[in-house]
Design a protein around this motif. Structure first.
Motif: not given
Length: 50
Positions: A27-46
């Motif tokens: 919950v604390k990490l969610e407030a400080h990290i923009d998880w959408q930055l990882f979306a392109p990397i995960l798209e390629v990996a999956f």
């Protein structure tokens, strides 16, 4: 192996609620990290063929 204790309708919600009350670090990490930055990397990996 068959799961002898399947989750009920509200079990996941109740678990998340309990973790939040216990100061879940995610919950604390969610407030400080923009998880959408990882979306392109995960798209390629999956989308790679196995």
């Amino acid at each position: 192996m068959k799961n002898i204790n399947p989750l009920g309708l509200f079990d996941e919600y109740l678990l998340l609620e309990r973790l939040t009350k216990l100061k879940d670090p995610l919950v604390k990490l969610e407030a400080h990290i923009d998880w959408q930055l990882f979306a392109p990397i995960l798209e390629v990996a999956f989308n790679k063929p196995a």
